[in-house]
Design an enzyme around this catalytic site. Structure first.
Site, PDB file in Angstrom:
ATOM      1  N   GLY A  74      -1.101   2.180  -7.121  1.00  0.00           N
ATOM      2  CA  GLY A  74      -1.816   2.662  -8.563  1.00  0.00           C
ATOM      3  C   GLY A  74      -1.286   3.551  -9.263  1.00  0.00           C
ATOM      4  O   GLY A  74      -0.896   3.484 -10.641  1.00  0.00           O
ATOM      5  N   CYS A 131       0.986  -1.064  -0.028  1.00  0.00           N
ATOM      6  CA  CYS A 131      -0.031  -0.209   0.126  1.00  0.00           C
ATOM      7  C   CYS A 131       0.925   1.326  -0.003  1.00  0.00           C
ATOM      8  O   CYS A 131       1.619   1.642   0.950  1.00  0.00           O
ATOM      9  CB  CYS A 131      -0.938   0.021   1.240  1.00  0.00           C
ATOM     10  SG  CYS A 131      -1.977   1.358   1.307  1.00  0.00           S
ATOM     11  N   GLU A 150      -9.891   0.313  -6.410  1.00  0.00           N
ATOM     12  CA  GLU A 150      -8.971  -0.419  -5.664  1.00  0.00           C
ATOM     13  C   GLU A 150      -9.628  -1.427  -5.236  1.00  0.00           C
ATOM     14  O   GLU A 150     -10.905  -1.889  -4.790  1.00  0.00           O
ATOM     15  CB  GLU A 150      -8.816   0.264  -4.331  1.00  0.00           C
ATOM     16  CG  GLU A 150      -7.483   1.412  -4.462  1.00  0.00           C
ATOM     17  CD  GLU A 150      -7.114   1.708  -3.151  1.00  0.00           C
ATOM     18  OE1 GLU A 150      -6.610   0.851  -2.421  1.00  0.00           O
ATOM     19  OE2 GLU A 150      -6.720   2.768  -3.063  1.00  0.00           O
ATOM     20  N   HIS A 196      -2.100  -4.650 -10.329  1.00  0.00           N
ATOM     21  CA  HIS A 196      -2.373  -3.576 -10.976  1.00  0.00           C
ATOM     22  C   HIS A 196      -3.020  -3.914 -12.617  1.00  0.00           C
ATOM     23  O   HIS A 196      -2.122  -4.397 -13.295  1.00  0.00           O
ATOM     24  CB  HIS A 196      -1.537  -2.434 -10.975  1.00  0.00           C
ATOM     25  CG  HIS A 196      -1.740  -1.967  -9.529  1.00  0.00           C
ATOM     26  ND1 HIS A 196      -2.406  -0.888  -8.882  1.00  0.00           N
ATOM     27  CD2 HIS A 196      -0.985  -2.215  -8.560  1.00  0.00           C
ATOM     28  CE1 HIS A 196      -2.208  -0.567  -7.830  1.00  0.00           C
ATOM     29  NE2 HIS A 196      -1.232  -1.496  -7.466  1.00  0.00           N
ATOM     30  N   CYS A 248      -4.226   6.129  -4.830  1.00  0.00           N
ATOM     31  CA  CYS A 248      -3.879   5.086  -4.534  1.00  0.00           C
ATOM     32  C   CYS A 248      -2.135   5.070  -4.919  1.00  0.00           C
ATOM     33  O   CYS A 248      -1.947   5.421  -6.210  1.00  0.00           O
ATOM     34  CB  CYS A 248      -4.418   4.072  -5.743  1.00  0.00           C
ATOM     35  SG  CYS A 248      -3.731   2.349  -5.710  1.00  0.00           S
TER      36      CYS A 248
HETATM   37  N1  LIG Z   1      -6.611  -1.863  -2.593  1.00  0.00           N
HETATM   38  C1  LIG Z   1      -5.015  -2.346  -2.736  1.00  0.00           C
HETATM   39  C2  LIG Z   1      -4.308  -2.203  -1.422  1.00  0.00           C
HETATM   40  C3  LIG Z   1      -3.941  -0.707  -0.961  1.00  0.00           C
HETATM   41  C4  LIG Z   1      -3.459   0.207  -2.162  1.00  0.00           C
HETATM   42  C5  LIG Z   1      -3.752   1.668  -2.167  1.00  0.00           C
HETATM   43  N2  LIG Z   1      -4.414   2.104  -1.026  1.00  0.00           N
HETATM   44  C6  LIG Z   1      -2.177   2.262  -2.103  1.00  0.00           C
HETATM   45  O1  LIG Z   1      -1.750   3.296  -1.922  1.00  0.00           O
HETATM   46  O2  LIG Z   1      -1.214   1.591  -2.870  1.00  0.00           O
HETATM   47  C7  LIG Z   1      -4.871  -4.067  -3.264  1.00  0.00           C
HETATM   48  O3  LIG Z   1      -5.777  -4.575  -2.516  1.00  0.00           O
HETATM   49  O4  LIG Z   1      -3.863  -4.362  -3.368  1.00  0.00           O
END
Ligand SMILES: N[C@H](CCC[C@H](N)C(=O)O)C(=O)O
Length: 276
Positions: A222, A75, A210, A161, A219
């Site tokens: 992301g 994250c 997400e 991703h 994100c």
């Molecule tokens: N939803 C993402 C985790 C949080 C990623 C995001 N909040 C960031 O800042 O990278 C997943 O399931 O891989």
């Protein structure tokens, strides 16, 4: 059980931060889902659980749980909040922090101006490492969805991703195509779905649906994934400003085999105490 926590955010991607170094904490998946609820709980996109290191070379380990209770590998916005949180809680006074997550080791730097730079590690491009079902590695894949044929890049930043290049972010089908692609059968562990509008090679706009949380205001992984995909598709430079609905991140990637560097803010909102 008494639980002290902090609420923090990185560009509006918000987190419940739990110090499980000086507290002995265990939360079930159900409890995390309840705490994530924005009406009946505290409300957050992810919960970060900070633990002692598993390795003497590291300062900490942290675990990441999405609002749906699923535990995930990485994250980016949470990493920046983690770095500010461990200093705020007096768990360290270091400005260079070595930490592990489920996806491996990363290094974080708390800058003089309060921003945090994170070495997010080397992106994984090989489909099996994402994981993503594909015959061979491509810069652009074709996915058949119920609504349309989708052209996207696919990369892992520790978490999976897909990134689509769209002409206009304001009208992009983030909330319809996003959830469909999150669960697409070619992503065995689901995926985060980024919608990228390229303004110029040094500047993009991005919205992310997400995995396990829905569309967030920002994100971090992301943003890293979008720059990697954009470079592989020969659309982006090595240093890119990524404008997300919640604000901007600076991302740098010098190409395959190199780590992605992310710089951005991390804000403390409030402290809280729970009796579970
Ligand atoms: N939803 C993402 C985790 C949080 C990623 C995001 N909040 C960031 O800042 O990278 C997943 O399931 O891989």
């Amino acid at each position: 059980m008494l639980l002290n926590f902090s609420k923090m955010h990185g560009l509006g991607n918000d987190f419940m931060m739990v110090d499980a170094v000086s507290q002995n904490i265990f939360l079930t998946k159900e409890q995390i889902k309840q705490l994530a609820d924005r009406n009946f709980g505290i409300g957050f996109d992810q919960l970060l659980m900070v633990e002692p290191p598993y390795d003497p070379d590291l300062d900490f380990h942290y675990r990441i749980f999405n609002a749906d209770g699923s535990e995930v590998e990485q994250c980016g916005n949470g990493a920046r909040c983690f770095a500010k949180f461990v200093r705020y809680r007096g768990l360290t006074n270091k400005t260079k922090i070595n930490v592990s997550t489920k996806s491996g080791k990363i290094t974080l730097y708390v800058e003089q101006d309060g921003q945090v730079t994170v070495n997010m590690g080397v992106p994984q491009l090989e489909p099996a490492r994402v994981p993503f079902k594909a015959q061979k590695q491509e810069a652009t894949y074709i996915l058949l969805s119920e609504q349309q044929t989708v052209f996207c890049g696919v990369v892992s930043m520790g978490n999976p991703h897909a990134v689509l290049d769209v002409p206009d972010l304001d009208t992009a089908p983030v909330r319809t195509l996003g959830p469909e692609l999150e669960l697409h059968e070619r992503f065995p562990e689901k995926a985060n779905i980024g919608f990228m509008q390229v303004l110029n090679p040094q500047h993009i706009k991005l919205r992310v649906w997400e995995r396990g949380a829905g569309e967030t205001l920002a994100c971090g992984t992301g943003a890293c994934a979008a720059v990697v995909v954009g470079q592989l598709q020969k659309k982006l430079a090595q240093q890119v400003r990524v404008d997300l609905p919640g604000g901007s991140l600076q991302i740098r990637w010098n190409g395959p085999g190199q780590p992605v560097k992310m710089t951005g803010p991390a804000e403390h909102v409030f402290d809280g105490q729970l009796t579970l």
